[in-house]
Every structure is written in structure tokens, then in C-alpha cells.
Design a protein around this motif. Structure first.
Motif, PDB file in Angstrom:
ATOM      1  N   GLU A  13      12.321 -47.218 -31.785  1.00 27.71           N
ATOM      2  CA  GLU A  13      11.278 -48.185 -31.451  1.00 27.71           C
ATOM      3  C   GLU A  13      10.331 -48.413 -32.626  1.00 27.71           C
ATOM      4  O   GLU A  13       9.905 -49.548 -32.876  1.00 27.71           O
ATOM      5  CB  GLU A  13      10.479 -47.687 -30.234  1.00 27.71           C
ATOM      6  CG  GLU A  13       9.393 -48.653 -29.790  1.00 27.71           C
ATOM      7  CD  GLU A  13       8.668 -48.158 -28.547  1.00 27.71           C
ATOM      8  OE1 GLU A  13       7.770 -48.880 -28.067  1.00 27.71           O
ATOM      9  OE2 GLU A  13       8.996 -47.050 -28.069  1.00 27.71           O
ATOM     10  N   ALA A  14      10.002 -47.360 -33.362  1.00 25.79           N
ATOM     11  CA  ALA A  14       9.076 -47.522 -34.489  1.00 25.79           C
ATOM     12  C   ALA A  14       9.672 -48.438 -35.553  1.00 25.79           C
ATOM     13  O   ALA A  14       8.979 -49.295 -36.117  1.00 25.79           O
ATOM     14  CB  ALA A  14       8.734 -46.151 -35.086  1.00 25.79           C
ATOM     15  N   GLN A  39       9.518 -52.075 -34.269  1.00 25.24           N
ATOM     16  CA  GLN A  39       8.180 -52.659 -34.354  1.00 25.24           C
ATOM     17  C   GLN A  39       7.827 -53.025 -35.800  1.00 25.24           C
ATOM     18  O   GLN A  39       7.226 -54.083 -36.055  1.00 25.24           O
ATOM     19  CB  GLN A  39       7.150 -51.662 -33.794  1.00 25.24           C
ATOM     20  CG  GLN A  39       7.253 -51.454 -32.280  1.00 25.24           C
ATOM     21  CD  GLN A  39       6.259 -50.428 -31.768  1.00 25.24           C
ATOM     22  OE1 GLN A  39       5.570 -49.764 -32.561  1.00 25.24           O
ATOM     23  NE2 GLN A  39       6.173 -50.295 -30.454  1.00 25.24           N
ATOM     24  N   LEU A  94      11.204 -57.578 -28.560  1.00 25.33           N
ATOM     25  CA  LEU A  94      11.892 -56.319 -28.884  1.00 25.33           C
ATOM     26  C   LEU A  94      12.533 -55.786 -27.611  1.00 25.33           C
ATOM     27  O   LEU A  94      11.860 -55.626 -26.584  1.00 25.33           O
ATOM     28  CB  LEU A  94      10.884 -55.288 -29.435  1.00 25.33           C
ATOM     29  CG  LEU A  94       9.988 -55.740 -30.604  1.00 25.33           C
ATOM     30  CD1 LEU A  94       9.036 -54.620 -31.010  1.00 25.33           C
ATOM     31  CD2 LEU A  94      10.831 -56.191 -31.788  1.00 25.33           C
ATOM     32  N   GLY A 117       9.726 -56.154 -36.656  1.00 20.27           N
ATOM     33  CA  GLY A 117       9.158 -57.295 -35.948  1.00 20.27           C
ATOM     34  C   GLY A 117       7.896 -57.806 -36.631  1.00 20.27           C
ATOM     35  O   GLY A 117       7.672 -59.019 -36.725  1.00 20.27           O
ATOM     36  N   GLU A 118       7.026 -56.892 -37.103  1.00 21.35           N
ATOM     37  CA  GLU A 118       5.829 -57.326 -37.820  1.00 21.35           C
ATOM     38  C   GLU A 118       6.182 -57.979 -39.156  1.00 21.35           C
ATOM     39  O   GLU A 118       5.536 -58.939 -39.581  1.00 21.35           O
ATOM     40  CB  GLU A 118       4.918 -56.106 -38.056  1.00 21.35           C
ATOM     41  CG  GLU A 118       4.325 -55.526 -36.768  1.00 21.35           C
ATOM     42  CD  GLU A 118       3.489 -54.278 -37.039  1.00 21.35           C
ATOM     43  OE1 GLU A 118       3.388 -53.890 -38.231  1.00 21.35           O
ATOM     44  OE2 GLU A 118       2.953 -53.706 -36.081  1.00 21.35           O
ATOM     45  N   GLU A 158       2.495 -43.357 -36.686  1.00 23.26           N
ATOM     46  CA  GLU A 158       3.430 -44.482 -36.747  1.00 23.26           C
ATOM     47  C   GLU A 158       4.188 -44.484 -38.068  1.00 23.26           C
ATOM     48  O   GLU A 158       5.380 -44.734 -38.110  1.00 23.26           O
ATOM     49  CB  GLU A 158       2.644 -45.781 -36.574  1.00 23.26           C
ATOM     50  CG  GLU A 158       3.542 -47.005 -36.576  1.00 23.26           C
ATOM     51  CD  GLU A 158       2.747 -48.269 -36.358  1.00 23.26           C
ATOM     52  OE1 GLU A 158       3.334 -49.357 -36.504  1.00 23.26           O
ATOM     53  OE2 GLU A 158       1.551 -48.160 -36.048  1.00 23.26           O
ATOM     54  N   GLU A 194      15.131 -52.738 -25.960  1.00 24.18           N
ATOM     55  CA  GLU A 194      15.840 -51.468 -26.139  1.00 24.18           C
ATOM     56  C   GLU A 194      17.178 -51.532 -25.390  1.00 24.18           C
ATOM     57  O   GLU A 194      17.219 -51.755 -24.186  1.00 24.18           O
ATOM     58  CB  GLU A 194      14.998 -50.295 -25.603  1.00 24.18           C
ATOM     59  CG  GLU A 194      15.686 -48.926 -25.751  1.00 24.18           C
ATOM     60  CD  GLU A 194      14.835 -47.775 -25.223  1.00 24.18           C
ATOM     61  OE1 GLU A 194      15.333 -46.647 -25.140  1.00 24.18           O
ATOM     62  OE2 GLU A 194      13.651 -48.013 -24.880  1.00 24.18           O
ATOM     63  N   THR A 236       8.524 -61.066 -31.987  1.00 22.21           N
ATOM     64  CA  THR A 236       7.803 -60.280 -30.982  1.00 22.21           C
ATOM     65  C   THR A 236       8.682 -59.808 -29.838  1.00 22.21           C
ATOM     66  O   THR A 236       8.268 -58.949 -29.066  1.00 22.21           O
ATOM     67  CB  THR A 236       6.651 -61.109 -30.403  1.00 22.21           C
ATOM     68  OG1 THR A 236       7.193 -62.321 -29.832  1.00 22.21           O
ATOM     69  CG2 THR A 236       5.644 -61.477 -31.497  1.00 22.21           C
TER      70      THR A 236
END
Length: 212
Positions: free
Chosen positions: A178-179, A182, A193, A185-186, A119, A195, A191
Motif C-alpha cells: 500500500e505504501a 500511495q 488505488l 499515486g502521488e 511512511e 488492493e 487517486t
């Protein structure tokens, strides 16, 4: 009549001048027993010579028994070796039962160590981030952009949301981002997300109503 057989002395011609010829008594030769001893010794010597020279050549006799005993011992050794091998195999099998325990203990460690590495390698904070204010609160986008920039991200655009009204905060990202989505978002506590390639070429943080 006499008890002697007739011989040449009984055939005397009538005109012969010979007179007074008599037969002497035949003397019986005396035997001293030596001949009998020789006759008995010769067959005994012949039998002894036969047993000494001929029988070993025929291969008969007791020498065959040690050979049989010698051949039986390797067979006993050969028959004993499989049992020893089986005992060794049986004794080694319980030790192999410990392997699944070691594998089970190693797998969680490998998974736990690999996932964060993958990740972290996929997140690229050098990709620019767009932050749009759709919450109706003045200066909210600027404040959030400072938080994102302080975390090491690159800020591309800070502006107001121009699309349809938002019901909440959303992070839009393109395929392959996407990584990054995420991770943002953290960081921001978002939360939702989604595409899509219709919003922007950058990862876009759309701040909706109620965002604090």
C-alpha cells in the motif's frame, strides 16, 4: 491547821527523844527562760529538716511546672508542621497546571515528525513496478515509465492493458504494497488505488482513457 501537806516530819513517835525539828521553807526555783527557747527551737529545726530533705524526694513543688512547659512546646511545633505542609502542597499545585499545556504543545510535534518517517520507511522503490497502457494512446506507457524510473523506481514491465476496458486510471497493489501504491499515486496523480492479488505480483499502474 497549817497550810503545808503532811510528810515524814509530822509522824513523830510519842516515845521519841527528837525535839525542835522544824520544816524549812521550800524555795521556788527561778526560771531564766532558756528552757522555753530550746523547746521552741527544736520543733522549728525538725520542720526545716523535713522540708529540705523529704519534700524533694516526694517530687512535689515547683520543678513540675517547667516540665509541663517543655512538653507543651513540642506539641505546638508538631501542630504547626501539618499546616506548613498543607501550605507547601497548596502552593505547589498551581505549578502542576502548566504540565497539560506542555504536553499539548509537544504532541503535535511528535505526530508530525513520526508519520513521515514511518511512511518513508515503508516505501520500497526497489520493488518492481508494472506500467500498462489502457488509454488507447500510443507510447503513453513508455513515457510514464520514464517518469517513474526518474523518481528512483525499478521498472519491471511496460506493456498494453489486456483486461476489460478501463473507465479511468487505476493502481493495483498486493497486500503489503500500500505504501508503494500511495507514493506512485502521488507521483502520477492517480487517486484510484485498489488492493488485489489477481492482476500481478507487482504494483501495477493501469493508465485509463483521458490520462495526460
Amino acid at each position: 491547821m497549817t497550810k503545808y501537806p503532811r510528810d515524814e516530819f509530822d509522824q513523830v513517835p510519842e516515845t521519841s527523844d527528837r525535839h525542835g525539828v522544824h520544816r524549812a521553807r521550800m524555795a521556788t526555783p527561778k526560771s531564766n527562760g532558756l528552757g522555753l527557747i530550746i523547746l521552741a527551737a527544736v520543733p522549728a529545726l525538725a520542720v526545716g529538716a523535713l522540708s529540705f530533705f523529704v519534700l524533694p524526694l516526694l517530687g512535689t513543688g515547683s520543678p513540675s511546672s517547667p516540665v509541663a512547659g517543655a512538653t507543651s512546646s513540642p506539641a505546638a511545633t508538631a501542630s504547626a508542621s501539618p499546616s506548613a505542609t498543607e501550605q507547601t502542597t497548596e502552593s505547589a499545585e498551581p505549578e502542576a497546571s502548566a504540565e497539560p499545556t506542555e504536553e499539548a504543545s509537544d504532541e503535535p510535534t511528535e505526530e508530525a515528525s513520526d508519520e513521515p518517517t514511518e511512511e518513508a520507511a515503508a516505501v520500497n522503490k526497489q520493488d518492481p513496478v508494472m506500467i500498462l497502457n489502457g488509454a488507447g494512446v500510443s507510447g503513453l506507457a513508455g513515457t510514464v515509465s520514464q517518469t517513474v524510473q526518474a523518481d528512483g523506481w525499478t521498472i519491471a514491465v511496460v506493456d498494453n492493458w489486456g483486461g476489460s476496458p478501463l473507465s479511468g486510471s487505476v493502481i493495483f497493489y498486493n497486500p503489503g504494497q500500500e505504501a508503494n501504491a500511495q507514493a506512485l499515486g502521488e507521483l502520477l496523480g492517480i487517486t484510484d488505488l485498489q488492493e488485489t492479488s489477481n492482476v500481478s505480483q507487482y504494483v501495477t499502474v493501469a493508465l485509463g482513457p483521458g490520462y495526460q
